[in-house]
Design an enzyme around this catalytic site. Structure first.
Site, short mmCIF file in Angstrom:
data_model
loop_
_atom_site.label_atom_id
_atom_site.label_comp_id
_atom_site.label_asym_id
_atom_site.label_seq_id
_atom_site.Cartn_x
_atom_site.Cartn_y
_atom_site.Cartn_z
N HIS A 181 -7.40 -4.18 -7.74
CA HIS A 181 -6.45 -4.35 -6.65
C HIS A 181 -6.84 -3.51 -5.43
CE1 HIS A 181 -2.11 -4.21 -5.06
NE2 HIS A 181 -2.42 -5.49 -5.16
N LYS A 201 -8.67 -2.06 -1.99
CA LYS A 201 -9.18 -2.56 -0.72
C LYS A 201 -9.98 -1.40 -0.10
CE LYS A 201 -5.19 -4.93 -1.44
NZ LYS A 201 -4.17 -4.57 -2.41
N ASP A 240 -21.91 2.38 6.88
CA ASP A 240 -22.93 3.42 7.13
C ASP A 240 -22.55 4.77 6.52
OD1 ASP A 240 -24.38 1.55 8.54
OD2 ASP A 240 -23.68 2.21 10.51
N HIS A 288 4.72 -5.63 3.07
CA HIS A 288 3.77 -5.44 1.97
C HIS A 288 3.23 -4.01 1.94
CE1 HIS A 288 -0.12 -6.46 -0.23
NE2 HIS A 288 0.78 -7.08 -0.97
N LYS A 314 2.60 -0.10 1.21
CA LYS A 314 2.76 0.79 0.06
C LYS A 314 2.61 2.22 0.59
CE LYS A 314 0.01 -2.93 -1.57
NZ LYS A 314 1.04 -3.85 -1.80
N ASP A 319 9.14 15.05 2.87
CA ASP A 319 9.36 16.32 3.58
C ASP A 319 8.41 16.53 4.76
OD1 ASP A 319 11.32 16.79 1.74
OD2 ASP A 319 10.21 18.31 0.62
#
Length: 489
Positions: A230, A232, A237, A407, A409, A414
């Site tokens: 899952h 990404k 470079d 979508h 996450k 604090d």
């Protein structure tokens, strides 16, 4: 002449039934022996016992615990032993007073130490971090970085669609490969199911090295559908990296059936990019038949960044002995003093996280959770809503995002701790999928994310007890049924 008696059909049926019962009993014994979470174990035992044949098939497809079986073990990848040595060195240094003069380190020492112990996640200091708040910002920065590549491009996505943005990025990858840039591309076979053979063949013909994560020929006949990559990750470079929630898909740019997908991504420069590179190297080793990406200056150049933004890149998945990302979230939540802000498209927490959030709210901490008002997955949508009542009972504020599909996450605590990554607040991300998240110990980044969170609340409906009690009884039934299935999702 003697006649060989025919075996009665009833005898065959009896033998088959005995064999089936023995298989069921053996499977239940395996589940018990694995010492799983009791709720999940009981859910699987119930399904196997009550659903003839089908329950066993579902368990074979989705239920086996590959973390215990170690089929994803990557410890033999000795090239990255240098990172293990550095993590051990940091564990010693984190206890010394001279490092504790930095308030950002002192305030988060428990989480930093936890991730060093469980995940070998190095604490990197010299970083430049840019928060990318939508698909337009993300793809603009990503395209610019890819076009500027001189030596290598490493790109890894759960979903890579062959739509307009996918075609644009794949063309850059092919052009760069023809120019002599080393291009490696990992895609998940389930998440990127729509990529055809022609698309992959064109990449390979142009010189792009392609790796497919756990190919699934018949998804209904294999448990491989249950353990997906899952992540990404993009590294250009060895200098610029990207990670977060955004896949390669047009839905982040243009309004679809659920509106535009709202998501959060990061552009990283500095020492943290080497951590993303190391993660890609382990994933490439797995998908390419144990081909190694060496620890050389070509892939791990010295950074020129001088700004200080403490970042740890954490991973989790069936290749690890620990659910590191979930544990880091739990540790941060339990020591919150003022507020906890969470945005997650799928909210199906395990009991530890759920209890920690409720205790925090009952202790007077401002806990706010943002979930979508509509979802791309019906069962998860109803299961997520099943938690709303008990969250509100504990004093947690719940918001339904209405401007498209949120979508993101993201977690902020604090103004000291923030996380942007691929892991949802659900059991699948905590235990089954390969995930990555950037955990940042920086007030500026945390406040920027918190401001964005508050802006998103402006596009939300806050759920009130009165409003929730007025929902239809049928919806309540859907929620209850989906909640029962949630341990199996």
């Amino acid at each position: 002449m003697s006649v060989i008696p025919l075996v009665a059909f009833s005898d065959i049926k009896l033998v088959a039934m005995i064999c089936y019962v023995l298989v069921i009993v053996a499977t239940i014994c395996i589940i018990i022996h694995e010492k799983r979470d009791p709720v999940k174990a009981l859910a699987w035992i119930t399904v196997i016992a009550l659903v003839p044949v089908g329950g066993l098939v579902l368990y074979i497809m989705f239920g086996r615990n590959h973390r215990k079986q170690k089929i994803f073990d990557l410890k033999e990848l000795e090239d990255l032993e240098e990172f293990n040595r550095l993590s051990r060195k940091q564990l010693e240094a984190i206890q010394k007073p001279d490092l504790m003069v930095r308030s950002s380190i002192a305030d988060n020492r428990d989480v930093i130490t936890l991730l060093l112990n469980t995940n070998k996640s190095l604490l990197t200091m010299r970083n430049r971090v840019r928060v990318l708040n939508n698909g337009k910002e993300t793809f603009s920065e990503l395209l610019t970085a890819l076009r500027s590549a001189k030596s290598s491009i490493h790109i890894e996505y759960y979903i890579f669609e062959n739509d307009r943005i996918g075609k644009k990025i794949s063309k850059i990858l092919m052009d760069k490969a023809r120019e002599g840039v080393e291009v490696r591309f990992i895609y998940d076979d389930v998440g990127s199911w729509g990529l055809g053979r022609k698309f992959i063949r064109n990449l390979k013909n142009a010189g792009v090295q392609v790796g497919c994560f756990m190919p699934v020929v018949f998804p209904w006949l294999t448990s491989r559908v249950n353990y997906r990559n899952h992540r990404k990750i993009v590294v250009v470079d060895g200098m610029v990296g990207f990670t977060g929630g955004i896949n390669i898909a047009e839905r982040y740019l243009r309004r679809g059936r659920r509106g535009i997908w709202r998501d959060t991504h990061l552009k990283l420069e500095g020492e943290s990019v080497a951590m993303l590179q190391a993660i890609f190297a382990t994933d490439w080793y797995f998908v390419s038949g144990k081909k190694r990406i060496g620890i050389s200056e070509k892939y791990f150049p010295k950074t020129r960044v001088t700004e200080e933004t403490p970042v740890q890149i954490a991973t989790s998945g069936p290749d690890s002995d620990w659910a590191s990302i979930m544990q880091a979230f739990f540790a941060a939540i339990t020591r919150a003093q003022k507020h906890i802000y969470i945005s997650s498209p799928y909210f199906l927490p395990n009991q530890a996280i759920l209890t920690a959030l409720k205790i925090a709210a009952l202790s007077g901490i401002d806990v706010r959770i943002m979930i979508p008002s509509r979802s791309d997955t019906k069962i998860v949508y109803w299961a997520t809503r099943s938690y709303i009542s008990e969250l509100m009972e504990a004093g947690i504020k719940v918001y339904l995002y209405c401007k498209g599909f949120n979508h993101s996450k993201v977690i902020m605590i604090d103004s000291l701790f923030s996380s942007v990554g691929t892991a949802n607040m659900d059991i699948r991300s905590f235990e089954d999928n390969f995930e990555v998240t950037a955990i940042m110990y920086d007030r500026r980044i945390a406040k920027e994310l918190e401001e964005s969170f508050m802006q998103d609340i402006g596009h939300c409906i806050e759920v009130t007890p009165e409003m929730w009690e007025q929902r239809s009884n049928l919806h309540s039934v859907y929620e209850s049924l989906a909640r029962l299935l949630s341990p199996l999702l």
